[in-house]
Motif scaffolding. Sequence first.
Motif, PDB file in Angstrom:
ATOM      1  N   THR A  37       0.831  -1.199   0.000  1.00 15.97           N
ATOM      2  CA  THR A  37       0.000   0.000   0.000  1.00 15.97           C
ATOM      3  C   THR A  37       0.863   1.247   0.000  1.00 15.97           C
ATOM      4  N   GLN A  38       1.926   1.255   0.761  1.00  7.86           N
ATOM      5  CA  GLN A  38       2.821   2.418   0.812  1.00  7.86           C
ATOM      6  C   GLN A  38       3.421   2.686  -0.567  1.00  7.86           C
ATOM      7  N   GLY A  39       3.803   1.640  -1.262  1.00 10.33           N
ATOM      8  CA  GLY A  39       4.355   1.805  -2.608  1.00 10.33           C
ATOM      9  C   GLY A  39       3.316   2.331  -3.577  1.00 10.33           C
ATOM     10  N   ILE A  45       1.077   9.434  -5.771  1.00 14.13           N
ATOM     11  CA  ILE A  45       1.536  10.811  -5.529  1.00 14.13           C
ATOM     12  C   ILE A  45       2.478  11.252  -6.640  1.00 14.13           C
ATOM     13  N   SER A  46       3.368  10.375  -7.044  1.00  9.88           N
ATOM     14  CA  SER A  46       4.276  10.705  -8.148  1.00  9.88           C
ATOM     15  C   SER A  46       3.502  10.978  -9.427  1.00  9.88           C
ATOM     16  N   LYS A  49       1.874  14.378  -9.135  1.00  6.94           N
ATOM     17  CA  LYS A  49       2.868  15.446  -9.298  1.00  6.94           C
ATOM     18  C   LYS A  49       3.199  15.655 -10.772  1.00  6.94           C
ATOM     19  N   GLY A  50       3.344  14.562 -11.506  1.00  6.37           N
ATOM     20  CA  GLY A  50       3.613  14.671 -12.942  1.00  6.37           C
ATOM     21  C   GLY A  50       2.452  15.308 -13.682  1.00  6.37           C
ATOM     22  N   GLU A  51       1.246  14.944 -13.290  1.00  7.26           N
ATOM     23  CA  GLU A  51       0.053  15.506 -13.924  1.00  7.26           C
ATOM     24  C   GLU A  51      -0.053  17.006 -13.639  1.00  7.26           C
ATOM     25  N   ILE A  52       0.226  17.389 -12.404  1.00 14.76           N
ATOM     26  CA  ILE A  52       0.176  18.806 -12.027  1.00 14.76           C
ATOM     27  C   ILE A  52       1.238  19.588 -12.783  1.00 14.76           C
ATOM     28  N   SER A  53       2.426  19.006 -12.915  1.00 11.65           N
ATOM     29  CA  SER A  53       3.493  19.680 -13.669  1.00 11.65           C
ATOM     30  C   SER A  53       3.088  19.901 -15.122  1.00 11.65           C
TER      31      SER A  53
END
Length: 100
Positions: A37-39, A45-46, A49-53
């Motif tokens: 789950t942590q992975g 999240i990664s 972040k890419g989508e937001i960028s």
Amino acid sequence: MKAMTMAALVMHLTSAGGAGAEDKRAGKHPKDAGVTTQGAVTTEISSLKGEISSLKEEFRIAREKQRLAQEEKKRLEEARYGVPAKPTPASGRAGAPAHQ
């Protein structure tokens, strides 16, 4: 910028089945893929972040295109009438007289 971040999060949640979709998430589940789950959270999240960028870059490009279009319009107006174009007032009162 907060609005863009929120839009990206809502879009991602919607496409992933929404919050509380009770295991109806699109794609493979972390337990099916052998990912902890942590992975999975780190991956999500990664991805966000890419989508937001990419959204930031698209917004920057659109803003630059709009600025160039406004400059071109102003230049054409100046060439057409032979006088510099009047800047639009910041207050939005285009028809108000300058003196009172």
